[in-house]
Design an enzyme around this catalytic site. Structure first.
Site, PDB file in Angstrom:
ATOM      1  N   ASP A  56     -24.855 -17.633  46.685  1.00 32.09           N
ATOM      2  CA  ASP A  56     -23.759 -18.239  45.933  1.00 32.09           C
ATOM      3  C   ASP A  56     -24.152 -18.382  44.461  1.00 32.09           C
ATOM      4  OD1 ASP A  56     -21.608 -19.912  45.061  1.00 32.09           O
ATOM      5  OD2 ASP A  56     -21.410 -20.695  47.088  1.00 32.09           O
ATOM      6  N   THR A  97     -16.098 -19.234  44.388  1.00 33.07           N
ATOM      7  CA  THR A  97     -16.788 -19.101  45.669  1.00 33.07           C
ATOM      8  C   THR A  97     -15.891 -18.600  46.794  1.00 33.07           C
ATOM      9  OG1 THR A  97     -18.380 -20.802  45.083  1.00 33.07           O
ATOM     10  CG2 THR A  97     -18.062 -20.389  47.426  1.00 33.07           C
ATOM     11  N   ASN A 118     -10.743 -21.778  45.058  1.00 33.43           N
ATOM     12  CA  ASN A 118     -11.292 -22.783  45.965  1.00 33.43           C
ATOM     13  C   ASN A 118     -10.191 -23.767  46.359  1.00 33.43           C
ATOM     14  OD1 ASN A 118     -13.851 -21.636  45.743  1.00 33.43           O
ATOM     15  ND2 ASN A 118     -14.452 -22.983  44.064  1.00 33.43           N
ATOM     16  N   ASP A 181     -18.566 -25.181  53.587  1.00 34.55           N
ATOM     17  CA  ASP A 181     -17.648 -24.758  54.650  1.00 34.55           C
ATOM     18  C   ASP A 181     -16.989 -23.424  54.314  1.00 34.55           C
ATOM     19  OD1 ASP A 181     -15.231 -25.453  53.024  1.00 34.55           O
ATOM     20  OD2 ASP A 181     -15.791 -27.501  53.448  1.00 34.55           O
ATOM     21  N   HIS A 329     -24.613 -24.430  38.008  1.00 37.67           N
ATOM     22  CA  HIS A 329     -23.607 -25.343  37.461  1.00 37.67           C
ATOM     23  C   HIS A 329     -24.263 -26.446  36.634  1.00 37.67           C
ATOM     24  CE1 HIS A 329     -19.594 -24.257  38.746  1.00 37.67           C
ATOM     25  NE2 HIS A 329     -20.021 -23.997  39.973  1.00 37.67           N
ATOM     26  N   ASP A 372     -21.146 -14.041  45.573  1.00 36.63           N
ATOM     27  CA  ASP A 372     -19.707 -14.282  45.482  1.00 36.63           C
ATOM     28  C   ASP A 372     -19.209 -14.251  44.047  1.00 36.63           C
ATOM     29  OD1 ASP A 372     -21.160 -16.557  44.893  1.00 36.63           O
ATOM     30  OD2 ASP A 372     -19.815 -17.929  45.932  1.00 36.63           O
ATOM     31  N   HIS A 508     -17.975 -20.730  36.127  1.00 36.79           N
ATOM     32  CA  HIS A 508     -17.655 -19.317  36.337  1.00 36.79           C
ATOM     33  C   HIS A 508     -16.172 -19.238  36.624  1.00 36.79           C
ATOM     34  CE1 HIS A 508     -17.606 -20.475  40.595  1.00 36.79           C
ATOM     35  NE2 HIS A 508     -18.686 -21.184  40.298  1.00 36.79           N
TER      36      HIS A 508
END
Length: 568
Positions: A56, A97, A118, A181, A329, A372, A508
């Site tokens: 990720d 993501t 998201n 998740d 981040h 991703d 991002h």
């Protein structure tokens, strides 16, 4: 025999027929003789296991920048023994993501697979929708909030795992695991089984969408509480200090007055003095959630006998490693913290791949590694090297746009709501005052084009009619726009700007190459030719290539190509 066949046929035709039949007989006998003396090309057996690794928030440039420091067996093994594409991209405009994970095994773009962010807004009610929420299901034996991710209900297409299970009468097993998740659920597709880390308890859990009771191996793993062993530990640099001299200064990426002012050593504890939700959430920023994720993946291999399926079919294990995203981040891909985390992840991958080799055999395993999305630099760092960079605060942009439209048309709140990068316009209010949809859209877009930090603005009419400029950015934004779900106006920030209001860190989500260019590696000696490939490739090519190798139907929305240049 040839003579008997030629009876009752005119003489001129008979000669032609006899010659043709003789040639066929000769060719057939030659072919048989050749086959008896020469061995034809071997067709590789199907892999016992397809291992899909998604890191990720890993830009491809970080893999290249730090590859000389990798140890043996992790990224180095993948780069040297696999087929690596340096010019590979998440080829859609909103690089976050959920969208990236949905692309990996569906091979589809957001306009088809329906995962446009998201979170997004319901265009009718303007309520927020989380990408993997489903009110019909809850976490199993864990607390569930209203918007928690519990199923793939919002995913509109099939995945490689779905098609593999269909082809094998559900005998193939598809298991996915992630700290997030959405990282697990969107890799699992509709018919796989997803496990994700609970921030409140630190357990790996699933939901009632997948099962009503946990398998014994999961219960045994959770009972040991492996997540608690990191309490009180420090994350500090792995390599000698000299290894980090090229990284951004801590004073830039973690200034003392910022919300992300923490530097090395990073301590994993909580106010309560014992493992709790505060501690478990803190674990995500650093190497330990990835370590736990790979431990759980090992338990899944053993518990489900992945790669040793009694039916003799291929299994799929998807592992999404979440922590690099949290680290980037907080401090940006140019930071010492991100640099160190990638080195630690490299060592974790090496140990995991060694265990896969022992349990299944790497010659029986087809490995895919990708990401991703990439990452932009922290704006303060970009500014320090003379780039135009900053953060775009959406609420202020919404207020300014509504003010402008009210002054122009005399109608209040012609923009109903904002959810980056989408604006939702009040067409009904405009039309009631005789303002056409296109006039409203064009007026809003023209205003935003002059707004500081905005590079472009696209309207619903442009997307629906396809009347877009013929350039890369526009194509990526078109792929990321879904007619039923997306906004009426979509904004693209300038390079090195991003949507946010914090005073530190970065993000991002743009169509620029620092966000789209991700690693793409296939490794598996029986099927893949190792090497560095310069051809353009996309993450959606993974699904098409795996489908070809597994000899199954491609997922329903797949648009990628088969990477034939890598195949043996």
């Amino acid at each position: 025999m040839l003579k008997s066949i030629s009876q009752n046929i005119p003489s001129n035709s008979r000669r032609t027929l006899l010659a043709s039949l003789a040639a066929i007989a000769f060719a057939s006998s030659f072919s048989c003789a050749f086959a008896a003396n020469e061995q034809g090309p071997k067709i590789a057996k199907a892999p016992k296991l397809v291992l899909v690794l998604v890191v990720d928030g890993l830009p491809n440039e970080q893999v290249q920048r730090y590859r000389h420091q990798f140890g043996e067996g992790g990224f180095k093994r993948l780069l040297e023994q696999g087929a690596w594409f340096g010019n590979a991209h998440q080829a859609h405009g909103i690089t976050v993501t959920a969208v990236g994970h949905a692309a990996v095994l569906s091979g589809a773009y957001p306009y088809q697979h329906g995962i446009i962010g998201n979170n997004w807004l319901d265009p009718q009610t303007l309520t927020s929708i989380y990408c993997t929420e489903d009110s019909q299901h809850t976490y199993l034996n864990e607390d569930t909030k209203a918007s928690d991710g519990t199923s793939p209900a919002n995913l509109r297409v099939s995945t490689v795992g779905d098609e593999l299970r269909y082809a094998t009468g559900n005998q193939s097993k598809v298991i996915t695991v992630s700290g997030k998740d959405r990282g697990a659920i969107l890799l699992a597709g509709k018919t796989g089984t997803a496990y994700m880390l609970m921030k409140k308890s630190g357990n790996f859990a699933s939901s009632t969408y997948y099962m009503q009771n946990y398998p014994e191996w999961q219960q045994q793993f959770v009972a040991k509480k492996p997540q608690d062993r990191f309490y009180g530990k420090q994350w500090n640099t792995l390599l000698p200090e000299q290894a980090y001299v090229g990284d951004a200064s801590d004073d830039i990426v973690a200034p003392s007055e910022s919300s992300n002012s923490k530097r090395f050593p990073y301590v994993y504890d909580s106010k309560s003095g014992k493992p709790d939700a505060e501690y478990y959430e803190k674990l995500f920023t650093g190497p330990y959630v990835d370590e736990l994720t790979l431990e759980f993946a090992r338990a899944a291999i053993d518990g489900e006998k992945l790669g040793n399926n009694s039916a003799g079919v291929t299994d799929v294990l998807g592992v999404s490693l979440s922590s690099h995203d949290y680290v980037n981040h907080n401090w940006g891909p140019e930071s010492k913290m991100s640099h160190d985390h990638l080195q630690r992840l490299d060592r974790l991958l090496a140990a995991f791949l060694n265990d896969v080799d022992k349990k299944v055999g790497l010659d029986n395993t087809l490995v895919v590694l990708t990401a991703d999305h990439g990452f932009s630099n922290v704006p303060e760092f970009s500014q320090s090297i003379k780039r135009d960079a900053n953060r775009l605060e959406g609420s202020k942009m919404l207020q300014a746009l509504n003010q402008h439209l009210q002054e122009k048309f005399g109608v209040e709140k012609l923009v109903r709501k904002w959810s980056a990068p989408n604006f939702f316009l009040n067409y009904a209010a405009a039309e009631s005052k005789g303002i056409s949809r296109t006039d409203l859209e064009n007026a809003a877009a023209r205003f935003l084009l002059n707004y500081k930090g905005v590079a472009n603005a696209y309207t619903r009419t442009q997307f629906e009619t396809g009347m877009l400029p013929n350039d890369r950015i526009s194509r990526l934004m078109q792929r990321g726009w879904n007619k039923q779900l997306s906004g009426d106006l979509v904004v693209v920030a300038k390079p090195f700007w991003y949507f946010g209001s914090a005073n530190s860190g970065t993000s991002h989500g743009s169509p620029y190459t620092y966000d789209t260019n991700v690693p793409l590696i296939f490794m598996g000696k029986p099927w893949i030719k190792a090497g560095a490939y310069s051809q353009y490739a996309e993450v959606v090519d993974i699904a098409s290539t795996l489908s070809h190798l597994l000899k199954i139907r491609m997922p329903s929305g797949a648009e990628g190509r088969v990477l034939t240049e890598t195949l043996r």
